[in-house]
Design an enzyme around this catalytic site. Structure first.
Site, short mmCIF file in Angstrom:
data_model
loop_
_atom_site.label_atom_id
_atom_site.label_comp_id
_atom_site.label_asym_id
_atom_site.label_seq_id
_atom_site.Cartn_x
_atom_site.Cartn_y
_atom_site.Cartn_z
N ASP A 6 0.70 -1.39 0.04
CA ASP A 6 0.17 -0.10 -0.08
C ASP A 6 0.92 1.37 0.08
O ASP A 6 2.04 1.20 0.43
CB ASP A 6 -1.04 -0.10 1.30
CG ASP A 6 -1.73 1.13 1.27
OD1 ASP A 6 -2.85 1.25 0.28
OD2 ASP A 6 -1.82 1.99 2.33
N SER A 7 0.31 2.35 -0.28
CA SER A 7 1.05 3.78 -0.46
C SER A 7 1.56 4.25 1.07
O SER A 7 2.21 4.66 1.28
CB SER A 7 0.18 4.73 -0.99
OG SER A 7 -0.90 4.88 -0.40
N CYS A 69 -4.17 -1.30 -2.26
CA CYS A 69 -4.26 0.24 -2.40
C CYS A 69 -5.19 0.46 -3.81
O CYS A 69 -4.67 -0.13 -4.90
CB CYS A 69 -3.03 0.74 -2.78
SG CYS A 69 -3.06 2.39 -3.07
N GLU A 154 -4.17 9.58 7.68
CA GLU A 154 -2.96 9.50 8.08
C GLU A 154 -2.44 10.35 8.82
O GLU A 154 -1.38 10.15 9.92
CB GLU A 154 -2.21 9.77 6.55
CG GLU A 154 -2.35 8.85 5.57
CD GLU A 154 -1.36 7.49 5.64
OE1 GLU A 154 -0.13 7.64 6.16
OE2 GLU A 154 -1.43 6.69 4.92
N CYS A 188 -11.34 3.14 -1.06
CA CYS A 188 -10.08 3.54 -0.53
C CYS A 188 -9.81 2.62 0.92
O CYS A 188 -10.60 2.79 1.80
CB CYS A 188 -9.87 4.92 -0.33
SG CYS A 188 -8.14 5.32 0.57
N HIS A 190 -8.12 3.68 3.12
CA HIS A 190 -8.01 4.30 4.51
C HIS A 190 -9.51 4.60 5.23
O HIS A 190 -9.67 4.75 6.27
CB HIS A 190 -7.50 5.66 4.16
CG HIS A 190 -5.99 5.73 4.02
ND1 HIS A 190 -5.38 5.27 2.82
CD2 HIS A 190 -5.00 6.07 4.82
CE1 HIS A 190 -4.11 5.22 2.95
NE2 HIS A 190 -3.69 5.97 4.09
#
Length: 269
Positions: A6-7, A69, A154, A188, A190
């Protein structure tokens, strides 16, 4: 080992479900935290970063890599599968998380009107409408880019008033496009951490769908159908974490995502 990329931290929501579904297998998780988020980056940059990560995981001994991702799956997966994999490791496999999610899309909505909440990169790619309509052309799919959501997660701002404002704004924009939407996909990795806020501001009759359990179930099915890959995977329940940022930064963030006492190693491409 099974490689999971994942990023940043969002892929841990997928990784967590994969480990639950495949507890005996060995895993490597790689987060490109130093260059996250990917959502607003141009195609060529996302593709280059993702290919670097895939090659690194191959070098670590991962015959199977899962791009946990949505942005990487939308913008880089197909090129890597069709152009790069035959050249660098034709016996290995790289999978994304968009197609397995799309294969389940007909079970999400009762009205046949599905909303997609994703990063700008995922939405612009059109990958979700394309993949969903391959399986279920009768579904009406509407997208809404949520460019700030991943950054808010994040930065640990999941409970702030600002986060609530932006989440409500983007959901309102999605529903304004199609009031018949009765299911919203969090496209996503996140976004599951924003579930309490999303549930609060979304209409109560609208279903909220996360991808983790779907991807895990589909991965188990994939390994059952591809014994040539499954037999190359090691079993010992071992997990290694790598990050392109500092190990301390990753450990702190991973704890926020539910992975506790993580000791990551630094990786430079």
């Amino acid at each position: 080992m099974i490689g999971v990329f994942d990023s940043g931290f969002g892929g841990l929501t997928i990784f967590h479900e994969l480990r639950k579904a495949l507890p005996a297998y060995d895993f490597v998780y790689l987060g490109d935290n130093a260059r996250a988020p990917y959502g607003s980056r141009p195609f060529e940059t996302i593709y280059r970063y993702t290919l670097e990560a895939v090659k690194a995981l191959f070098r670590m001994g991962c015959p199977l890599v899962i791009l946990a991702c949505n942005t990487a799956s939308a913008r880089a997966l197909r090129t890597i599968q069709q152009k790069d994999l035959p050249q660098i490791a034709p016996e290995n496999r790289v999978l994304g998380i968009i197609r397995p999610t799309a294969e389940e899309a007909d079970s999400f909505s009762r009205t046949g009107h599905l909303g997609i909440l994703g990063t700008a990169g995922t939405v612009v790619s059109g990958s979700y409408p394309l993949e969903i309509h391959r399986f279920f052309p009768q579904l009406t799919v509407t997208q809404q880019a949520c460019p700030l959501w991943a950054t808010l997660v994040e930065n640990g701002e999941v409970n702030s008033e600002g986060t609530r404002y932006f989440v409500k704004r983007d959901i309102d924009r999605l529903l304004a496009q199609d009031p018949k939407i009765d299911a919203m996909l969090l496209a996503c990795t996140h976004y599951p951490l924003l579930y309490p806020v999303i549930r609060e501001v979304a209409p109560p009759e609208v279903r909220i769908i996360s991808q983790g359990e779907i991807v895990a179930k589909k991965t188990v099915d994939y390994l059952n159908r591809h014994p040539e890959i499954e037999k190359r995977l090691t079993r010992g329940g071992k997990v290694d974490f790598f990050t392109t940022d500092t190990p301390e930064f990753f450990s702190k963030g991973a704890n926020f995502f539910g992975e506790h006492n993580v000791f990551a190693k630094n990786l430079s491409f």
